[in-house]
Every structure is written in structure tokens, then in C-alpha cells.
Design an enzyme around this catalytic site. Structure first.
Site, PDB file in Angstrom:
ATOM      1  N   HIS A 143     -14.428  -4.458 -75.119  1.00 61.34           N
ATOM      2  CA  HIS A 143     -14.481  -5.923 -75.578  1.00 61.34           C
ATOM      3  C   HIS A 143     -14.268  -5.997 -77.215  1.00 61.34           C
ATOM      4  O   HIS A 143     -13.955  -4.713 -77.852  1.00 61.34           O
ATOM      5  CB  HIS A 143     -15.916  -6.312 -75.287  1.00 61.34           C
ATOM      6  N   LYS A 147     -18.671  -8.430 -79.886  1.00 58.79           N
ATOM      7  CA  LYS A 147     -19.722  -8.432 -78.970  1.00 58.79           C
ATOM      8  C   LYS A 147     -20.651  -7.879 -79.023  1.00 58.79           C
ATOM      9  O   LYS A 147     -21.016  -6.608 -79.751  1.00 58.79           O
ATOM     10  CB  LYS A 147     -18.931  -7.855 -77.527  1.00 58.79           C
TER      11      LYS A 147
END
Length: 257
Positions: A143, A147
């Protein structure tokens, strides 16, 4: 026409939802909730779900935080507003509060709103049955660098589905750098990568002695999550109180898996 309320309307997913909804004729946004009150494209925005006017009804879509998710569900339960909860990183206690809210109102819960990732999960469950414990299983999730939670809620959702299919025999292992020993036969490894603007990649590796089968899903934009959330909201509209998941929405579409 289904009326929608977006909690987190000022965020990246809020903007993705607005863009997708603007191109549809079966739903519309009637209000938003964000940290600062005001308006977005003429849509009134309130600083809290508790500030929403009593006459604002519809389906509430939450893309915020664990605390925001709980607030949305409990507000929905009190005011009869169905909720699509898309936030990740919730604790077991917070998940339990969502389930409690679902006793009074329809709550749709998924850690990943992509239809594709949920098909991936069904394929993983099938692979678990076919390999019957003969292959090691590893999950690698990637990600963007903003995040906060790791591993991702989606990686855990995949792991939980695999483990349930295998009768709960697996033990999750998140970090091996301090462990100098062979991999256990009942380990299920989960690794996290954070960098750049990766929207969301998930690889599930089934590793045999001389071959590896990899099932993968790559989200190329946040639009896939927005599309899934909108479909969930339309599915949830006028549903009886209960706790709904992507499997409920896809029921009948996965008969070939």
C-alpha cells in the site's frame, strides 16, 4: 433514486465517491460529514453525524477511521439509517459494536469494497481445499506510504477466510526477523510493504516443493472501492436490520467458483 450520506466526504475516497456518483442516475449525495463543516460542490457538510438534520435520510457510507466507523453505525442504529462501513483497522471491540448496531439497522461491512478482491478470496478458499494442506501459504500486501495500519484489513480478511476454510489450523506470523528457525507447517505468513502511491496490491502465494501458485489482485485506482461501496449502498437500501457482507451481495454470482 437512493439518497446517500458520505462520512469522510473531504478525503480521497470521498472525492472518488463523488466522481462515481455524479456519473450515475440511480443515487445522489444529499449530505456529507467531515472534520470541518461547510459544503462540497453544493452538498452540505457537517462536522459530525450527530449534527445531521433530522430530515436527512438515506444510506450512510463511511470511509474514515475505526472511531468514525463506530460513530456512523451507532448513529445509524439510533436514527434508522443503513450504513456501509468501509473503514479498516477496527479492533475486536469496535467490530462487536458494529454487530450490535446491526441488530437495529442494516449494516454492510467489508474491509475491502472491491468486488475483485472478494472474488480473489473465494478463489483462495477453493485453492485451500484443493491443495489440502500440502502447500505453504504466504500473503504479501502493498500500500501507499500514508496507510496507517499494517497488515492491511484486506490481508487479514483473506487470511481469516483461508483459515476458516482450513478449519482454523493456521497461526498468523507477521515478522520473522527475530526468529531463527524453520517455517512451521501451520504458519500463515503475512508481509506488508509501504511505499509511494500504491493503491492496494495483494498476492496470495501457495508454495509447494517445486512450484508456486500465486493469486493476485491489483487495485489500479480508488474508483474500484468507490464502485463497490455504491453497489453496497444500493444493495442495503430498504434491507431489514442485519449484518451484511460482500458475500451476501455477490450471492448467486459466484456459483462457478
Amino acid at each position: 433514486m437512493t439518497d446517500l450520506i458520505i462520512q469522510g466526504i473531504g478525503g480521497r475516497m470521498g472525492h472518488a465517491l463523488l466522481e462515481k456518483i455524479a456519473a450515475r442516475d440511480d443515487c445522489r449525495v444529499v449530505a456529507g460529514v467531515d472534520q470541518k463543516a461547510g459544503d462540497v460542490n453544493g452538498i452540505p457538510v457537517y462536522a459530525s453525524v450527530n449534527d445531521l438534520p433530522a430530515d436527512v435520510k438515506g444510506v450512510l457510507i463511511d470511509f474514515t477511521s475505526p472511531a468514525g466507523a463506530v460513530s456512523a453505525a451507532e448513529y445509524g442504529a439510533e436514527h434508522g439509517i443503513p450504513c456501509v462501513i468501509c473503514s479498516t483497522g477496527l479492533s475486536k471491540e469496535q467490530e462487536a459494536r458494529l454487530e450490535a448496531a446491526s441488530e437495529k439497522v442494516a449494516v454492510f461491512r467489508s474491509a475491502n469494497m472491491s468486488v475483485g478482491i472478494n472474488v480473489l478470496i473465494e478463489l483462495c478458499k477453493r485453492a485451500v481445499t484443493l491443495f489440502d494442506g500440502e502447500f505453504d501459504i504466504e500473503i504479501v500486501e502493498k500500500h501507499h506510504h500514508n496507510k496507517l495500519d499494517a497488515p492491511s484489513g484486506t490481508a487479514l480478511m483473506i487470511a481469516d477466510a483461508i483459515n476458516a476454510q482450513a478449519g482454523g489450523k493456521y497461526e498468523y506470523v507477521y515478522d520473522r526477523h527475530q526468529v531463527r528457525q524453520k517455517r512451521g507447517v501451520q504458519e500463515l505468513g503475512i508481509s506488508s510493504v509501504r511505499g509511494g502511491g500504491i493503491v492496494g496490491d495483494h498476492d496470495v502465494l501457495f508454495c509447494g516443493a517445486e512450484e508456486v501458485v500465486t493469486l493476485s489482485h491489483v487495485a489500479q485506482s480508488r474508483g474500484v472501492f468507490a464502485d463497490g461501496a455504491i453497489q453496497a449502498a444500493l444493495f442495503l437500501n430498504d434491507r431489514a436490520p442485519g449484518y451484511y457482507t460482500m458475500s451476501d451481495m455477490l450471492q448467486g454470482k459466484l456459483s462457478c467458483v
